[in-house]
Design an enzyme around this catalytic site. Structure first.
Site, PDB file in Angstrom:
ATOM      1  N   ASP A 108       0.873  -1.174   0.000  1.00  0.00           N
ATOM      2  CA  ASP A 108       0.000   0.000   0.000  1.00  0.00           C
ATOM      3  C   ASP A 108       0.911   1.224   0.000  1.00  0.00           C
ATOM      4  O   ASP A 108       1.615   1.473   0.981  1.00  0.00           O
ATOM      5  CB  ASP A 108      -0.887  -0.011   1.250  1.00  0.00           C
ATOM      6  CG  ASP A 108      -1.775   1.222   1.387  1.00  0.00           C
ATOM      7  OD1 ASP A 108      -1.620   2.184   0.596  1.00  0.00           O
ATOM      8  OD2 ASP A 108      -2.624   1.232   2.304  1.00  0.00           O
ATOM      9  N   VAL A 109       0.913   1.990  -1.088  1.00  0.00           N
ATOM     10  CA  VAL A 109       1.879   3.080  -1.219  1.00  0.00           C
ATOM     11  C   VAL A 109       1.616   4.234  -0.255  1.00  0.00           C
ATOM     12  O   VAL A 109       2.453   5.135  -0.127  1.00  0.00           O
ATOM     13  CB  VAL A 109       1.936   3.621  -2.666  1.00  0.00           C
ATOM     14  CG1 VAL A 109       2.425   2.544  -3.618  1.00  0.00           C
ATOM     15  CG2 VAL A 109       0.593   4.196  -3.111  1.00  0.00           C
ATOM     16  N   TYR A 144      -7.822  15.124  -9.627  1.00  0.00           N
ATOM     17  CA  TYR A 144      -6.825  14.262 -10.249  1.00  0.00           C
ATOM     18  C   TYR A 144      -5.729  15.096 -10.900  1.00  0.00           C
ATOM     19  O   TYR A 144      -4.535  14.835 -10.718  1.00  0.00           O
ATOM     20  CB  TYR A 144      -7.503  13.361 -11.283  1.00  0.00           C
ATOM     21  CG  TYR A 144      -6.558  12.500 -12.082  1.00  0.00           C
ATOM     22  CD1 TYR A 144      -6.020  11.336 -11.537  1.00  0.00           C
ATOM     23  CD2 TYR A 144      -6.210  12.835 -13.388  1.00  0.00           C
ATOM     24  CE1 TYR A 144      -5.156  10.537 -12.269  1.00  0.00           C
ATOM     25  CE2 TYR A 144      -5.350  12.038 -14.127  1.00  0.00           C
ATOM     26  CZ  TYR A 144      -4.819  10.894 -13.567  1.00  0.00           C
ATOM     27  OH  TYR A 144      -3.964  10.110 -14.291  1.00  0.00           O
ATOM     28  N   LYS A 178      -1.596  15.188 -10.175  1.00  0.00           N
ATOM     29  CA  LYS A 178      -0.615  14.884 -11.215  1.00  0.00           C
ATOM     30  C   LYS A 178       0.262  16.098 -11.524  1.00  0.00           C
ATOM     31  O   LYS A 178       1.443  15.948 -11.876  1.00  0.00           O
ATOM     32  CB  LYS A 178      -1.317  14.377 -12.474  1.00  0.00           C
ATOM     33  CG  LYS A 178      -1.934  12.990 -12.288  1.00  0.00           C
ATOM     34  CD  LYS A 178      -0.900  11.965 -11.853  1.00  0.00           C
ATOM     35  CE  LYS A 178      -1.420  10.552 -11.836  1.00  0.00           C
ATOM     36  NZ  LYS A 178      -0.386   9.561 -11.470  1.00  0.00           N
ATOM     37  N   THR A 211      -6.411   1.236 -20.678  1.00  0.00           N
ATOM     38  CA  THR A 211      -6.313   0.597 -19.372  1.00  0.00           C
ATOM     39  C   THR A 211      -7.671   0.671 -18.673  1.00  0.00           C
ATOM     40  O   THR A 211      -8.607   1.333 -19.148  1.00  0.00           O
ATOM     41  CB  THR A 211      -5.284   1.306 -18.475  1.00  0.00           C
ATOM     42  OG1 THR A 211      -5.714   2.669 -18.283  1.00  0.00           O
ATOM     43  CG2 THR A 211      -3.893   1.290 -19.090  1.00  0.00           C
TER      44      THR A 211
END
Length: 267
Positions: free
Chosen positions: A63-64, A160, A164, A197
Protein backbone atom coordinates in the site's frame (compact mmCIF):
# COMPACT_ATOMS: atom_id res chain seq x y z
CA UNK A 1 22.63 -7.98 -23.41
CA UNK A 2 19.70 -6.09 -21.93
CA UNK A 3 19.62 -2.36 -21.35
CA UNK A 4 19.13 -2.92 -17.60
CA UNK A 5 21.40 -5.89 -16.98
CA UNK A 6 22.37 -6.06 -13.31
CA UNK A 7 19.99 -3.31 -12.22
CA UNK A 8 17.31 -3.63 -9.55
CA UNK A 9 13.92 -1.98 -10.09
CA UNK A 10 10.82 -1.47 -7.97
CA UNK A 11 7.56 -0.75 -9.79
CA UNK A 12 4.46 0.27 -7.83
CA UNK A 13 0.94 -0.42 -9.00
CA UNK A 14 2.43 -3.25 -11.04
CA UNK A 15 -0.56 -5.56 -10.85
CA UNK A 16 -2.19 -4.21 -14.01
CA UNK A 17 -2.02 -1.67 -16.79
CA UNK A 18 1.06 0.52 -17.18
CA UNK A 19 2.66 -0.89 -14.03
CA UNK A 20 2.41 -4.51 -15.14
CA UNK A 21 3.68 -3.70 -18.64
CA UNK A 22 6.57 -1.74 -17.14
CA UNK A 23 7.56 -4.50 -14.73
CA UNK A 24 7.59 -7.00 -17.61
CA UNK A 25 9.58 -4.70 -19.92
CA UNK A 26 12.21 -3.83 -17.32
CA UNK A 27 12.62 -7.50 -16.45
CA UNK A 28 12.91 -8.43 -20.13
CA UNK A 29 15.77 -5.91 -20.37
CA UNK A 30 17.68 -7.62 -17.55
CA UNK A 31 16.44 -5.92 -14.37
CA UNK A 32 15.61 -7.78 -11.17
CA UNK A 33 12.13 -6.43 -10.49
CA UNK A 34 10.15 -5.97 -7.29
CA UNK A 35 6.50 -6.20 -8.41
CA UNK A 36 4.62 -4.00 -5.95
CA UNK A 37 0.84 -3.92 -5.72
CA UNK A 38 -1.84 -3.34 -3.10
CA UNK A 39 -3.42 -6.69 -4.00
CA UNK A 40 -0.83 -9.42 -3.47
CA UNK A 41 -2.52 -11.93 -5.75
CA UNK A 42 -2.17 -9.67 -8.79
CA UNK A 43 1.47 -8.93 -7.91
CA UNK A 44 2.09 -12.68 -7.72
CA UNK A 45 0.42 -13.21 -11.11
CA UNK A 46 2.60 -10.60 -12.82
CA UNK A 47 5.77 -11.89 -11.13
CA UNK A 48 4.90 -15.45 -12.17
CA UNK A 49 4.50 -14.37 -15.80
CA UNK A 50 7.88 -12.62 -15.67
CA UNK A 51 9.58 -15.69 -14.24
CA UNK A 52 7.84 -17.93 -16.78
CA UNK A 53 9.47 -15.81 -19.49
CA UNK A 54 12.89 -16.55 -17.97
CA UNK A 55 13.41 -13.30 -16.05
CA UNK A 56 13.66 -12.39 -12.38
CA UNK A 57 10.87 -10.85 -10.28
CA UNK A 58 9.61 -10.86 -6.70
CA UNK A 59 6.06 -9.85 -5.72
CA UNK A 60 5.20 -7.80 -2.65
CA UNK A 61 1.93 -6.58 -1.15
CA UNK A 62 2.34 -2.84 -0.95
CA UNK A 63 0.00 0.00 0.00
CA UNK A 64 1.88 3.08 -1.22
CA UNK A 65 0.20 5.27 1.41
CA UNK A 66 1.72 3.21 4.25
CA UNK A 67 5.24 4.01 5.48
CA UNK A 68 5.74 0.49 6.87
CA UNK A 69 4.87 -1.04 3.49
CA UNK A 70 7.43 1.20 1.79
CA UNK A 71 10.10 0.16 4.27
CA UNK A 72 9.26 -3.49 3.59
CA UNK A 73 9.29 -3.13 -0.21
CA UNK A 74 12.56 -1.20 -0.35
CA UNK A 75 14.05 -3.52 2.26
CA UNK A 76 13.11 -6.50 0.09
CA UNK A 77 14.98 -4.99 -2.86
CA UNK A 78 18.04 -4.48 -0.65
CA UNK A 79 18.06 -7.91 0.99
CA UNK A 80 17.10 -9.98 -2.05
CA UNK A 81 18.98 -8.14 -4.79
CA UNK A 82 21.55 -5.98 -2.99
CA UNK A 83 20.05 -2.53 -3.47
CA UNK A 84 17.86 -0.44 -5.74
CA UNK A 85 18.72 1.34 -8.99
CA UNK A 86 15.33 2.20 -10.46
CA UNK A 87 12.15 3.33 -8.71
CA UNK A 88 8.98 3.68 -10.77
CA UNK A 89 6.29 5.52 -8.80
CA UNK A 90 3.32 4.40 -10.88
CA UNK A 91 0.52 3.55 -8.44
CA UNK A 92 -2.36 6.01 -8.74
CA UNK A 93 -6.11 6.43 -8.52
CA UNK A 94 -8.56 8.28 -10.76
CA UNK A 95 -11.34 10.60 -9.65
CA UNK A 96 -13.67 12.07 -12.27
CA UNK A 97 -16.10 14.30 -10.46
CA UNK A 98 -17.30 17.87 -10.35
CA UNK A 99 -15.54 19.92 -7.69
CA UNK A 100 -18.85 20.78 -6.04
CA UNK A 101 -19.63 17.07 -5.69
CA UNK A 102 -16.19 16.01 -4.42
CA UNK A 103 -16.10 15.20 -0.72
CA UNK A 104 -13.20 16.05 1.54
CA UNK A 105 -12.69 12.32 2.08
CA UNK A 106 -12.34 11.77 -1.68
CA UNK A 107 -9.93 14.70 -1.92
CA UNK A 108 -7.79 13.28 0.87
CA UNK A 109 -7.92 9.78 -0.63
CA UNK A 110 -6.59 10.83 -4.04
CA UNK A 111 -3.92 12.98 -2.41
CA UNK A 112 -2.77 10.07 -0.26
CA UNK A 113 -2.30 7.72 -3.20
CA UNK A 114 -1.14 10.08 -5.96
CA UNK A 115 0.95 12.50 -3.88
CA UNK A 116 1.83 10.84 -0.58
CA UNK A 117 2.72 7.63 -2.39
CA UNK A 118 5.28 9.37 -4.59
CA UNK A 119 6.73 11.33 -1.67
CA UNK A 120 6.99 8.29 0.60
CA UNK A 121 8.52 6.18 -2.15
CA UNK A 122 11.13 8.78 -2.98
CA UNK A 123 12.02 9.45 0.64
CA UNK A 124 12.14 5.78 1.64
CA UNK A 125 14.15 4.63 -1.38
CA UNK A 126 16.60 7.52 -1.20
CA UNK A 127 19.19 6.07 1.24
CA UNK A 128 19.32 2.71 -0.54
CA UNK A 129 19.48 4.27 -4.00
CA UNK A 130 22.17 6.78 -2.97
CA UNK A 131 24.37 4.00 -1.62
CA UNK A 132 23.90 1.85 -4.72
CA UNK A 133 24.55 4.84 -7.01
CA UNK A 134 28.09 5.19 -5.62
CA UNK A 135 29.12 2.00 -7.39
CA UNK A 136 27.34 2.31 -10.75
CA UNK A 137 28.45 4.14 -13.85
CA UNK A 138 25.55 6.56 -14.19
CA UNK A 139 23.78 6.31 -10.81
CA UNK A 140 20.12 5.61 -10.23
CA UNK A 141 16.84 6.70 -11.76
CA UNK A 142 13.47 7.64 -10.26
CA UNK A 143 10.57 7.79 -12.70
CA UNK A 144 7.28 9.29 -11.54
CA UNK A 145 4.24 8.49 -13.65
CA UNK A 146 2.19 11.66 -13.93
CA UNK A 147 -0.30 12.34 -16.74
CA UNK A 148 -1.22 14.83 -19.42
CA UNK A 149 -3.68 15.82 -16.71
CA UNK A 150 -0.69 17.19 -14.81
CA UNK A 151 0.05 19.58 -17.67
CA UNK A 152 -3.38 20.52 -19.04
CA UNK A 153 -6.85 20.00 -17.61
CA UNK A 154 -9.78 18.27 -19.24
CA UNK A 155 -12.10 20.15 -16.90
CA UNK A 156 -13.75 17.03 -15.49
CA UNK A 157 -11.14 15.78 -13.03
CA UNK A 158 -9.73 18.76 -11.17
CA UNK A 159 -8.61 16.83 -8.09
CA UNK A 160 -6.82 14.26 -10.25
CA UNK A 161 -5.13 16.98 -12.32
CA UNK A 162 -4.02 18.72 -9.13
CA UNK A 163 -2.28 15.60 -7.88
CA UNK A 164 -0.61 14.88 -11.21
CA UNK A 165 0.55 18.49 -11.49
CA UNK A 166 2.00 18.08 -8.02
CA UNK A 167 3.90 14.97 -9.14
CA UNK A 168 5.30 16.96 -12.08
CA UNK A 169 6.71 19.73 -9.89
CA UNK A 170 7.86 17.37 -7.12
CA UNK A 171 9.83 15.58 -9.83
CA UNK A 172 11.54 18.78 -10.94
CA UNK A 173 12.27 19.87 -7.38
CA UNK A 174 13.83 16.58 -6.32
CA UNK A 175 15.78 16.34 -9.59
CA UNK A 176 17.51 19.65 -8.90
CA UNK A 177 17.93 18.93 -5.19
CA UNK A 178 19.46 15.48 -5.64
CA UNK A 179 21.80 16.61 -8.42
CA UNK A 180 23.11 19.58 -6.45
CA UNK A 181 23.64 17.37 -3.41
CA UNK A 182 25.67 14.95 -5.49
CA UNK A 183 23.36 11.96 -4.95
CA UNK A 184 23.82 10.68 -8.55
CA UNK A 185 20.09 10.10 -8.86
CA UNK A 186 18.08 11.31 -11.83
CA UNK A 187 14.38 12.09 -11.41
CA UNK A 188 12.00 12.41 -14.36
CA UNK A 189 8.27 12.22 -14.97
CA UNK A 190 6.27 10.46 -17.67
CA UNK A 191 2.99 11.96 -18.87
CA UNK A 192 0.73 9.50 -20.69
CA UNK A 193 -2.30 10.57 -22.64
CA UNK A 194 -5.34 8.31 -22.55
CA UNK A 195 -3.99 4.76 -22.49
CA UNK A 196 -5.98 1.57 -23.04
CA UNK A 197 -6.31 0.60 -19.37
CA UNK A 198 -8.97 0.13 -16.71
CA UNK A 199 -8.25 3.71 -15.63
CA UNK A 200 -9.21 4.92 -19.10
CA UNK A 201 -12.52 3.11 -18.67
CA UNK A 202 -12.97 4.90 -15.34
CA UNK A 203 -12.33 8.19 -17.12
CA UNK A 204 -14.87 7.46 -19.85
CA UNK A 205 -17.61 6.28 -17.49
CA UNK A 206 -16.87 9.09 -15.04
CA UNK A 207 -17.08 11.69 -17.79
CA UNK A 208 -20.50 10.33 -18.66
CA UNK A 209 -21.64 10.92 -15.10
CA UNK A 210 -20.27 14.46 -15.07
CA UNK A 211 -21.75 15.16 -18.52
CA UNK A 212 -25.02 13.17 -18.65
CA UNK A 213 -25.70 14.64 -22.11
CA UNK A 214 -22.85 12.47 -23.44
CA UNK A 215 -23.02 8.68 -23.60
CA UNK A 216 -19.86 6.57 -23.23
CA UNK A 217 -19.45 6.12 -26.99
CA UNK A 218 -19.56 9.88 -27.52
CA UNK A 219 -17.07 10.46 -24.71
CA UNK A 220 -14.70 7.86 -26.16
CA UNK A 221 -14.97 9.44 -29.61
CA UNK A 222 -14.20 12.89 -28.25
CA UNK A 223 -11.19 11.58 -26.34
CA UNK A 224 -9.79 9.79 -29.37
CA UNK A 225 -10.28 12.95 -31.43
CA UNK A 226 -8.26 14.86 -28.81
CA UNK A 227 -5.24 12.74 -29.77
CA UNK A 228 -4.03 13.88 -33.22
CA UNK A 229 -2.44 10.48 -33.79
CA UNK A 230 -6.00 9.13 -33.89
CA UNK A 231 -6.07 6.48 -31.16
CA UNK A 232 -5.45 5.78 -27.51
CA UNK A 233 -1.98 4.69 -26.44
CA UNK A 234 -0.96 1.24 -25.28
CA UNK A 235 0.64 0.25 -22.00
CA UNK A 236 3.63 -1.10 -23.90
CA UNK A 237 4.28 2.34 -25.43
CA UNK A 238 4.38 3.95 -21.99
CA UNK A 239 6.56 1.13 -20.66
CA UNK A 240 9.03 1.79 -23.48
CA UNK A 241 9.30 5.44 -22.40
CA UNK A 242 9.86 4.41 -18.78
CA UNK A 243 12.53 1.93 -19.89
CA UNK A 244 14.40 4.70 -21.69
CA UNK A 245 14.45 6.90 -18.58
CA UNK A 246 15.49 3.93 -16.42
CA UNK A 247 18.39 3.07 -18.71
CA UNK A 248 21.84 4.63 -19.01
CA UNK A 249 20.73 6.02 -22.39
CA UNK A 250 19.07 8.76 -20.33
CA UNK A 251 22.16 9.47 -18.22
CA UNK A 252 22.07 13.23 -18.98
CA UNK A 253 18.33 13.65 -18.47
CA UNK A 254 16.89 14.81 -15.15
CA UNK A 255 14.04 17.07 -14.15
CA UNK A 256 12.38 16.42 -17.51
CA UNK A 257 8.88 15.42 -18.47
CA UNK A 258 8.50 12.79 -21.16
CA UNK A 259 5.08 13.19 -22.77
CA UNK A 260 3.59 10.06 -24.33
CA UNK A 261 0.25 11.37 -25.53
CA UNK A 262 -0.22 11.01 -29.28
CA UNK A 263 -0.12 14.78 -29.63
CA UNK A 264 -2.80 15.53 -26.99
CA UNK A 265 -0.89 18.42 -25.41
CA UNK A 266 0.37 19.75 -28.75
CA UNK A 267 -3.00 21.25 -29.67
Amino acid sequence: MGRLDGKVALVTGAGRGIGAATAKRLAAEGANVIVSNRRLETAISVADSIRAAGHEATPVRHDVTAEDDWQAAVGLAATRYGGLDVLVNNAAMMLVKRTEDTTLEEWHAICRVNLDGVFLGTRTALPVMRERAKYTLHGGSIINVSSVGGIVSAGIASAYSMTKGGVRLFTKGTAVEFSRLGYRLRVNSVHPGVIETEMAHELITGAGRVRPDLDSNKVEGLLIAAHPIGRFGTVEEVAAAILFLASDDAAFITGSELIVDGGYTAI
